[in-house]
Design an enzyme around this catalytic site. Structure first.
Site, PDB file in Angstrom:
ATOM      1  N   SER A  91      23.974  85.067  54.283  1.00  0.00           N
ATOM      2  CA  SER A  91      24.706  83.832  53.509  1.00  0.00           C
ATOM      3  C   SER A  91      23.723  82.899  53.894  1.00  0.00           C
ATOM      4  O   SER A  91      23.224  82.519  55.200  1.00  0.00           O
ATOM      5  CB  SER A  91      26.240  83.622  54.187  1.00  0.00           C
ATOM      6  OG  SER A  91      26.395  82.122  54.377  1.00  0.00           O
ATOM      7  N   GLY A  92      23.200  81.800  52.939  1.00  0.00           N
ATOM      8  CA  GLY A  92      22.327  80.821  53.336  1.00  0.00           C
ATOM      9  C   GLY A  92      22.954  79.790  54.216  1.00  0.00           C
ATOM     10  O   GLY A  92      22.311  79.202  55.255  1.00  0.00           O
ATOM     11  N   ASP A 249      33.868  77.948  48.783  1.00  0.00           N
ATOM     12  CA  ASP A 249      32.880  77.765  49.803  1.00  0.00           C
ATOM     13  C   ASP A 249      32.824  75.991  49.910  1.00  0.00           C
ATOM     14  O   ASP A 249      32.701  75.372  48.866  1.00  0.00           O
ATOM     15  CB  ASP A 249      31.434  78.176  49.372  1.00  0.00           C
ATOM     16  CG  ASP A 249      30.416  78.166  50.227  1.00  0.00           C
ATOM     17  OD1 ASP A 249      30.723  77.563  51.352  1.00  0.00           O
ATOM     18  OD2 ASP A 249      29.617  79.094  50.155  1.00  0.00           O
ATOM     19  N   CYS A 253      26.199  76.768  48.727  1.00  0.00           N
ATOM     20  CA  CYS A 253      25.976  78.221  48.886  1.00  0.00           C
ATOM     21  C   CYS A 253      24.374  78.613  48.479  1.00  0.00           C
ATOM     22  O   CYS A 253      24.005  78.537  47.443  1.00  0.00           O
ATOM     23  CB  CYS A 253      26.816  78.688  47.706  1.00  0.00           C
ATOM     24  SG  CYS A 253      27.021  80.650  47.820  1.00  0.00           S
TER      25      CYS A 253
END
Length: 343
Positions: A91-92, A249, A253
């Site tokens: 996940s960034g 989110d 993202c």
């Protein structure tokens, strides 16, 4: 799962998205690679993840990143993304949180103006370049794993919206990216509940209608998220990634932005050296850049760089009480919605 000492957790967010970091006290996780360790947490013993990410110790919006010793010689540290539904490979926003935590706690020595941190993940090696000043990590640029398109213009049959189309791409995990107007919504905070419900429903349909497999990493074989997108006249994109158990989110993202720029490249709308701004549903921003081109399993791929900022805002210490009736946490339909029946 057993452990005999407290779990020390640093509280971190990236553009509003929770990315807490478990930096001390975790038990050993079996597996020779980070992918094998992630599979163990998902398929053999999920108790650590459940303890950390479900009520009463956490809520559905909370992620805890598990720090581990690297399993490859070219990495400084490893991590696995623990979320309420499962452990994820990459996940960034969480990677930015991890790097920020490592540097601002001194676990990795901060070098100004730039510190390079190499991270071992289940999706591959991530090279992070942190801009540091005055003892602070002011931004993190992630040289992400290669991003590529699995399929453009996939048709998805739905009962609610009829036939819609989307693009399937990999940016660290697989995404289905869909123009938001196809579901009659806008990427604004007021629509978050409706977007989450729509993304959850479409993800279930995709599992029945679309098959994905990473050509070089066995086991990465599911569409992890549905991301709604709204391209703007200035070339930026407003993103809304939807996640189990039915939420959106808060960040723009990072892996989704990587997948997005791979889609733009495949359509001839972006090339090496180009940058694009991703904006989240609450206005946070990431910058995505194409560093170069490569191939993955014979597919054209791009080398994306994601830049954003994380913020450390507190610390937490958890302990396991063997008499606690909720060692594995619990899920309720008031926050999980109907998905609570799928557990």
């Amino acid at each position: 799962m057993t452990f005999d000492k407290a779990l020390d957790i640093l509280l971190v967010h990236c553009q509003g998205e929770s990315g807490n970091v478990l930096f001390n006290g975790a038990p050993e996780i079996p597996g020779a690679t980070i992918l094998e360790k992630m599979d163990h947490l998902n398929n053999v013993d999920p108790s650590l993840r459940l303890f950390l990410t479900r009520e009463p110790r956490a809520q559905v919006v909370h992620t805890t990143n598990l720090l581990l010793a690297p399993t490859r010689p070219d990495a400084d540290v490893a991590f696995i993304v623990l979320q309420p539904d499962r452990a994820h490979p990459m996940s960034g926003s969480n990677c930015i949180c991890v790097v920020t935590a490592l540097l601002e706690t001194g676990r990795v020595k901060m070098i100004e103006p730039e510190t390079v941190v190499r991270l071992d993940t289940a999706a591959g090696l991530i090279v992070a370049r942190a801009h540091c000043e005055g003892g602070r990590c002011l931004s993190v640029s992630l040289d992400n794993v290669p991003a590529f398109v699995q399929q453009l213009d996939v048709t998805i049959e739905t009962a609610k919206w009829g036939r819609i189309t989307g693009d399937i791409a990999f940016g660290g995990v697989f995404y289905a990216q869909i123009n938001v107007d196809q579901v009659g919504l806008r990427t604004v905070p007021e629509a978050a509940r409706a977007l989450a419900d729509a993304g959850t429903e479409i993800k279930s349909l995709l599992a029945e209608q679309v098959t994905v497999n990473h050509p070089e990493i066995p086991g990465l074989n599911e569409i992890a998220y549905v991301m709604f997108r709204d391209y703007q006249p200035d070339g930026s994109v407003i993103t809304c990634t939807t996640l189990k158990p039915g939420r959106v989110d808060r960040s723009p993202c990072g892996t989704g932005s990587s997948a997005n720029i791979a889609i733009l490249h495949a359509r001839g709308q972006a090339r090496t050296g180009d940058k694009r701004i991703s904006r989240s549903i609450i206005g946070g921003t990431f910058t995505t850049e194409i560093l170069g081109e490569t191939t993955i399993g014979g597919r054209p791929a791009v080398l994306p760089r994601i830049t954003g900022q994380g913020y450390v805002f507190g610390r937490q210490q958890l302990r396991l009480d063997p008499q606690d009736p909720f060692l594995h946490g619990f899920a309720m339909s008031d926050t999980w919605g109907l998905q609570v029946g799928e557990l």
